[in-house]
Write an enzyme that holds these catalytic residues in place. Structure first.
Site, PDB file in Angstrom:
ATOM      1  N   ASN A  12     -11.372  13.219   9.167  1.00  0.00           N
ATOM      2  CA  ASN A  12     -10.523  12.439  10.072  1.00  0.00           C
ATOM      3  C   ASN A  12     -10.858  12.908  11.481  1.00  0.00           C
ATOM      4  O   ASN A  12     -10.355  13.945  11.936  1.00  0.00           O
ATOM      5  CB  ASN A  12      -9.048  12.675   9.743  1.00  0.00           C
ATOM      6  CG  ASN A  12      -8.114  11.851  10.621  1.00  0.00           C
ATOM      7  OD1 ASN A  12      -8.541  11.200  11.576  1.00  0.00           O
ATOM      8  ND2 ASN A  12      -6.834  11.886  10.323  1.00  0.00           N
ATOM      9  N   ARG A 104     -11.849   8.471   7.618  1.00  0.00           N
ATOM     10  CA  ARG A 104     -10.736   7.651   8.064  1.00  0.00           C
ATOM     11  C   ARG A 104     -11.201   6.862   9.287  1.00  0.00           C
ATOM     12  O   ARG A 104     -11.665   7.440  10.270  1.00  0.00           O
ATOM     13  CB  ARG A 104      -9.531   8.508   8.435  1.00  0.00           C
ATOM     14  CG  ARG A 104      -8.352   7.656   8.915  1.00  0.00           C
ATOM     15  CD  ARG A 104      -7.366   8.462   9.713  1.00  0.00           C
ATOM     16  NE  ARG A 104      -6.236   7.633  10.150  1.00  0.00           N
ATOM     17  CZ  ARG A 104      -5.485   7.883  11.205  1.00  0.00           C
ATOM     18  NH1 ARG A 104      -5.724   8.943  11.951  1.00  0.00           N
ATOM     19  NH2 ARG A 104      -4.494   7.086  11.537  1.00  0.00           N
ATOM     20  N   HIS A 193      -1.568   2.897   9.568  1.00  0.00           N
ATOM     21  CA  HIS A 193      -1.042   3.819   8.538  1.00  0.00           C
ATOM     22  C   HIS A 193      -1.210   3.231   7.135  1.00  0.00           C
ATOM     23  O   HIS A 193      -0.466   3.565   6.207  1.00  0.00           O
ATOM     24  CB  HIS A 193       0.446   4.125   8.768  1.00  0.00           C
ATOM     25  CG  HIS A 193       0.749   4.872  10.025  1.00  0.00           C
ATOM     26  ND1 HIS A 193       1.914   4.672  10.743  1.00  0.00           N
ATOM     27  CD2 HIS A 193       0.059   5.819  10.683  1.00  0.00           C
ATOM     28  CE1 HIS A 193       1.927   5.461  11.800  1.00  0.00           C
ATOM     29  NE2 HIS A 193       0.810   6.172  11.793  1.00  0.00           N
ATOM     30  N   ARG A 254       5.750   6.546  21.879  1.00  0.00           N
ATOM     31  CA  ARG A 254       5.511   5.112  22.036  1.00  0.00           C
ATOM     32  C   ARG A 254       6.830   4.355  21.999  1.00  0.00           C
ATOM     33  O   ARG A 254       7.731   4.691  21.242  1.00  0.00           O
ATOM     34  CB  ARG A 254       4.590   4.587  20.936  1.00  0.00           C
ATOM     35  CG  ARG A 254       3.200   5.199  20.925  1.00  0.00           C
ATOM     36  CD  ARG A 254       2.363   4.592  19.815  1.00  0.00           C
ATOM     37  NE  ARG A 254       1.157   5.378  19.576  1.00  0.00           N
ATOM     38  CZ  ARG A 254       0.715   5.729  18.359  1.00  0.00           C
ATOM     39  NH1 ARG A 254       1.371   5.339  17.281  1.00  0.00           N
ATOM     40  NH2 ARG A 254      -0.389   6.446  18.238  1.00  0.00           N
ATOM     41  N   GLU A 397      -2.526  11.028   2.700  1.00  0.00           N
ATOM     42  CA  GLU A 397      -3.564  10.101   3.134  1.00  0.00           C
ATOM     43  C   GLU A 397      -4.955  10.602   2.772  1.00  0.00           C
ATOM     44  O   GLU A 397      -5.850   9.810   2.453  1.00  0.00           O
ATOM     45  CB  GLU A 397      -3.443   9.874   4.647  1.00  0.00           C
ATOM     46  CG  GLU A 397      -2.153   9.157   5.019  1.00  0.00           C
ATOM     47  CD  GLU A 397      -1.936   9.045   6.513  1.00  0.00           C
ATOM     48  OE1 GLU A 397      -2.406   8.062   7.098  1.00  0.00           O
ATOM     49  OE2 GLU A 397      -1.296   9.948   7.081  1.00  0.00           O
TER      50      GLU A 397
END
Length: 411
Positions: A12, A104, A193, A254, A397
């Protein structure tokens, strides 16, 4: 692929970091989880700085964590350092047991709906998507190029954050703007996601003892970045993030959903540039913009001490969560479970309790005792009488990427 090649290295790559895990997909499952035993995990951070740091933990033989500090100039040097750490444990990248490297990749657009073996054409398409993922895809591309240079003979697989959401119907994926303009500039809702939502929705069905095709789940992935999804029978039918990861829930930094005209107002009245507005909404908003903290533990501590700004930030965060639970209940028609996951979702009992409070008429409830339990295992926190199950399902993940990568190269 050799019959003995059962290991997958998951990478990742961020703009200044590389997270990695090496998993053996042919070994006995660890902790009774899905197939895949971790052999090593690690992180390289602050790449390009004098104070770079590599943290490596070998797990195969119960090895101890190792930390090294010093300048790591770029991703090439970072991956070579990772390879050296793995080799020191007898797990080197030159091992015939390594089947593939899984990457990823945040944005796959509409073209990539499944894990994909990377060749020059695939890499070019990922590069073409940089304008819609300028913060993420460039770093992912750098990691891919470096890994391909280190092992050009090895299958490299891209697993896309957006792929799980490509099953959304057009009426959920389209924005209500001029179609020609939207198509010309690839403006639509993609969602992110996806590996987490895929993994958690499937594990939730397992927790209920049902086939994923029989279960409707609302997944709440609550970390510093946060997203919700409506999953009907194993397929995503709606999700909160859109063209970018900015849309949707209130997040650590955010804003989530906001009137688009706010951007015009800030430009006209405050004289802010596009880059300044971008930074405001992505890096200086959400919880940190509301109260100065994006750590839910610290926010809860401040609330306990009577801090009103922290309380308001928490209430806004929960209000948005409730709206999405309600909206996705309407989208799905029938909900079998609501699943909380990621750092906040898995660990912040007050968030789970508050998000469900008042929704009893929708069949939702949380048992206070079950909710207070800390565990790394999937578990139900709803009372037996609740019509809709409420679950805490730790996401994985990296395991999801490894499983998808191994299945593709082993097909």
């Amino acid at each position: 692929m050799s019959a003995t090649a059962t290991r997958v290295l998951v990478l990742n790559s961020g703009s200044s970091s590389v997270k990695y895990q090496l998993l053996d997909m042919g070994a006995e499952p660890d902790s009774g989880s899905a197939a895949g035993t971790r052999l090593a995990v690690g992180l390289v951070e602050r790449i390009g700085e004098e104070s770079s740091r590599l943290v490596h933990t070998p797990l195969a033989a119960g090895g101890e964590k190792r930390e090294t500090e010093g300048a790591i100039a770029d991703h090439d040097a970072a991956l070579k350092a990772v390879a050296a750490e793995l080799a020191a444990d007898g797990l080197g990248l030159d091992s015939p047991e390594l089947a593939a490297i899984g990457h990823r990749v945040v944005h796959g657009g509409l073209k990539f709906t499944a894990p994909t073996v990377i060749d020059d054409a695939v890499l070019a398409e990922i590069e073409r998507l940089v304008p819609v993922a300028p913060l993420h895809n460039p770093a992912n591309i750098t990691g891919i190029r470096t890994a391909r240079a280190l092992r050009p003979d090895l299958p490299q697989v891209a697993v896309f954050d957006t792929a799980f959401h490509t099953t959304m119907p057009e009426h959920a994926a389209r924005y209500a703007i001029d179609v020609a303009t939207a198509d010309a500039h690839r403006i639509r809702r993609y969602g992110f996601h996806g590996t987490s939502h895929a993994y958690v929705s499937r594990k939730t069905a397992e927790l209920l003892g049902k086939d994923p095709a029989e279960v409707n789940v609302i997944v709440l992935h609550l970390g510093n970045g946060a997203s919700a999804s409506a999953v009907a029978g194993g397929r995503c039918v709606d999700t909160s993030m859109g063209l970018t990861p900015l849309e949707g829930l209130v997040m650590g930094t955010r804003s989530g959903d906001i009137d688009p005209a706010v951007t015009f107002h800030l430009k006209r009245v405050a004289g802010m540039s596009t880059d300044e507005i971008d930074a405001l909404l992505n890096k200086k908003s959400g919880l940190v913009g509301l109260c100065g903290d994006n750590d839910m533990r610290e926010i809860r501590r401040r609330i306990d001490e009577g801090d009103e700004r922290a309380r308001l930030a928490f209430d806004i965060y929960i209000h948005r969560l409730k709206k999405y639970i309600g909206a996705y209940s309407a989208v799905l028609g029938k909900v079998d479970a609501v699943a909380f996951t990621a750092g906040v979702g898995e660990n912040a009992a007050p968030v789970r309790e508050a998000a469900v409070a008042g929704l009893e008429e929708m069949g939702l409830a949380v048992d206070a005792t079950l909710n207070a339990v800390r565990s790394g295992e999937p578990r139900l926190i709803s009372p037996d009488y609740a019509r809709v199950a409420v679950a805490v399902v730790p996401t994985d993940e990296e395991l999801e990427i490894a499983q998808q990568t191994y299945a593709l190269v082993n097909a």
